[in-house]
Design an enzyme around this catalytic site. Sequence first.
Site, PDB file in Angstrom:
ATOM      1  N   ASP A 156       0.805  -1.223   0.000  1.00 59.19           N
ATOM      2  CA  ASP A 156       0.000   0.000   0.000  1.00 59.19           C
ATOM      3  C   ASP A 156       0.834   1.268   0.000  1.00 59.19           C
ATOM      4  O   ASP A 156       0.337   2.327  -0.398  1.00 59.19           O
ATOM      5  CB  ASP A 156      -0.974  -0.016   1.179  1.00 59.19           C
ATOM      6  CG  ASP A 156      -2.120  -0.999   0.950  1.00 59.19           C
ATOM      7  OD1 ASP A 156      -2.363  -1.350  -0.221  1.00 59.19           O
ATOM      8  OD2 ASP A 156      -2.756  -1.420   1.923  1.00 59.19           O
TER       9      ASP A 156
ATOM     10  N   PHE B  44      20.174  -5.863   5.406  1.00 55.76           N
ATOM     11  CA  PHE B  44      20.379  -5.251   6.719  1.00 55.76           C
ATOM     12  C   PHE B  44      21.150  -6.203   7.643  1.00 55.76           C
ATOM     13  O   PHE B  44      21.820  -5.779   8.568  1.00 55.76           O
ATOM     14  CB  PHE B  44      19.034  -4.927   7.378  1.00 55.76           C
ATOM     15  CG  PHE B  44      18.311  -3.729   6.817  1.00 55.76           C
ATOM     16  CD1 PHE B  44      18.616  -3.212   5.569  1.00 55.76           C
ATOM     17  CD2 PHE B  44      17.309  -3.116   7.543  1.00 55.76           C
ATOM     18  CE1 PHE B  44      17.940  -2.116   5.050  1.00 55.76           C
ATOM     19  CE2 PHE B  44      16.629  -2.013   7.047  1.00 55.76           C
ATOM     20  CZ  PHE B  44      16.942  -1.519   5.794  1.00 55.76           C
TER      21      PHE B  44
ATOM     22  N   TYR C 266      -9.917  -1.260   1.136  1.00 57.25           N
ATOM     23  CA  TYR C 266      -9.777  -1.449   2.577  1.00 57.25           C
ATOM     24  C   TYR C 266      -9.581  -0.145   3.332  1.00 57.25           C
ATOM     25  O   TYR C 266      -8.935   0.786   2.849  1.00 57.25           O
ATOM     26  CB  TYR C 266      -8.604  -2.383   2.889  1.00 57.25           C
ATOM     27  CG  TYR C 266      -9.030  -3.831   2.981  1.00 57.25           C
ATOM     28  CD1 TYR C 266      -9.842  -4.283   4.012  1.00 57.25           C
ATOM     29  CD2 TYR C 266      -8.639  -4.746   2.015  1.00 57.25           C
ATOM     30  CE1 TYR C 266     -10.251  -5.608   4.090  1.00 57.25           C
ATOM     31  CE2 TYR C 266      -9.043  -6.068   2.072  1.00 57.25           C
ATOM     32  CZ  TYR C 266      -9.852  -6.495   3.118  1.00 57.25           C
ATOM     33  OH  TYR C 266     -10.260  -7.788   3.187  1.00 57.25           O
TER      34      TYR C 266
END
Length: 805
Positions: free
Chosen positions: A423, A705, A511
């Site tokens: 999103d 990372f 949503y």
Amino acid sequence: MSLTRLVVALAAMAATHVIAAPSNGFDSPDVFGSMHKPRSCGKGKGHGKGPGKGHGKDCDHFQTCDNYGDTPTTTAPKENVWGPITPADNVAVWNLLHADESLNLTDPSKAVLTDNYVFWIDTLHTNKSDVLPYLQGTVEEPPRKYARAIIFRGGIEEPDSKEFMIGPLPVGPETTIEPLDYIFNAGRGGVVPFNGRVFDSVRAAATEPLIVSVMEELADITEKLIGGVFYGEQDNRTTLAITPDSPMSFNGTDSYRTIMFRYPGIATYLTPLDFYLMLDCPGTDPSAYKLKGLATNSRYFTSIAELRAAWDAGELKEDYQQVRNPDWVLMNHRPEMGKRDLDDRFAPQSLEVGGKRYRVDKEQQYVEYMGWSFYLAFSRPLGLTLYDIKFKNESVIYELSLQEAAAQYTGRNPKAAATMYHDTHFSLGVDVATLVEGFECPYGATFLPVIFYTANTTVTHPNGICIFESDIGIPISRHRNGVVNEYGFDNLATVKGSALTVRSIATIGNYDYMFDYQFHLEGSLEVSVRASGYLMSSFYYPADKGKYGPRVQVATQGALHDHIITYKADFDVAGTKNSLEVSEIVLVNQTQPWFPGFGTFEQMELDISTMEKEQQFNWGENGSKMYCIVNENERNAWGEKRGYRIIPGKSNVHLSAKNSPFSLRQMPFAKSHLAVTVQHDNEPYANSVQNSELPSTPQHDFLKFFDGESVEDEDIVLWFNLGMHHFTRSEDVPVTLFTDAVSSIMFSPQNFFDRAQDGDLLNRRYVVPNEETGELDFEAYGVEAPTCKLQFPEPVLGIEKYIIE
């Protein structure tokens, strides 16, 4: 510069409802901490229809509650260095970019695939290494702000998408435009191949002629098979709608669209149709785009001719006809479902009747509440972020931010099986809109605006964020002491429970996500997310036998999917040097000399260790592991390391699929419950807003990372996932319900203090029975409940847009 208002408030209602707080109505001890006679308030006339009507008219002797009083103010100790760039800065950056001839920019509203144009402008994350000296007072001036811009470059020899950093701001002689590379680690910096960039309206428009050419040729079939035709989105003959799809590339060298058709209108997400197009559409030449295949009736066709042959042979038909009337998905009152007793009464409300107990510096977006203090910031991709969170003037968390809201679907059709939404890819922050007072936030809440930029336009949602204190429904603590006396009562102490909530709601397509940050009085901080809105559903195939979700309408299946909401918590517990301590409950067989009859017996012990290296990890089985961020160099009065415990709440899940091609390498952050890394300025985000289209070759790789760094006594970051496996159901119609579609986590003091942090709260009752009469004496510590009338004005709803020229 002139400021021109384009769109003003859409609606403003001036109606006011007045009610009065009721008395107990009986002669007994009550929450006022004293004995009093019952008091009447009118004679049951009801609320009435306007000011001065109903209870309020009969209770004029009551004072008005302070629920709608002004929010107490404060002055932030420092400038909000994380806040967004100003509208003036946005326009200045826009103009600077368009004045740079080397960029050769076109206005986005006029752009085609072979143009260069600005996709969006936002605020660049401020480096922590620059912020801490300012917060700690070793430097006087705050760090300078920078903007970031994504520019789609279809007009260069090898088209791509490229990010730039522009600053320092405000724009002046020192301001430069430079590539923004340092926050991306997959080897290409801020560059994304053209085929892997966001599939925006320009690219969608370029593929529409191919869609129209296919659907025109099949119009006679689609009209009879699925009850609709498609001649283009702007063509009046069109009776079908196209779904958005993601991802649309695997590695940036290819580009495709998987299109499912639906009926348009309010019910579109719940009216999927059994007809799919698959297109190959790489590059900037639409004439080279081609049809890859079609699917319907659980069959795949490589050409229009192949599908037509099956149709002519009578092999294609639909067992179920999708419902076109949208009434069944409307969120209106449905009297045919019956009537609930007493439902015509005004529902309970959480009201700050004693006046607001928090302070806000609205200019600096800074909040103080019962020992807590923190700053708010907002960005286009992520929405609301909290910074410099302290409790009782001691640092707890430097940054608490949403990183991604992802959803992966499953199903036996080309659309559901291939859908993986990020999103932030769609700019989650721009979908944070106005909140409805009294229903989405309590009456009297403090509202703050949400501001973001579209091109050179400033868009303001006036009530995008709300802040309120509410009753949490339980006391923080209570205990009944001593021996029950002859009157059946002994000493009792109870402490009022309440918390401050900071809330925003983002509607991303179908949503609605409610994001809450809740600050508790005893030093705990709770993060929760809830989901509502329409299901992204699939066509119902009986042969699936519920494997991918249940049937929720005549021809609609609720598609099984995962919601994974990723957050970042940069802990600074009593300082920046922290470690992650693991206390695991283990079972050991032991003997103890005072139990000779048992011999060897099983007992719990704590196996306490400290994580050594950066890693991803999961909650312990049966809750057997306690994870705690501790400061090895800070001890409480009892010699214990001061820390904050990480407590799982409701539905702490990670992504189910580990090896799906649609979520292969671009979202490893979603594949474990938790992760810990060392804080670095060049690792501010778990994800890239353009990773969605690059599942096999991400622009930004979270796995990089984890390069073996020690996380002992370092500035560490916790990454955590909330979410839910959405086992869809009939009760998801018309929309999913916030009540059970929820996930949460809590951070609580763990030896951070010498004792529980409730002893200094005045909102408490100490109840002692009189030894002679048995009457109860209530010690209220000077805090009495008010008796007053309340006013509920309707909220002003609207959106404001400005252009600075």
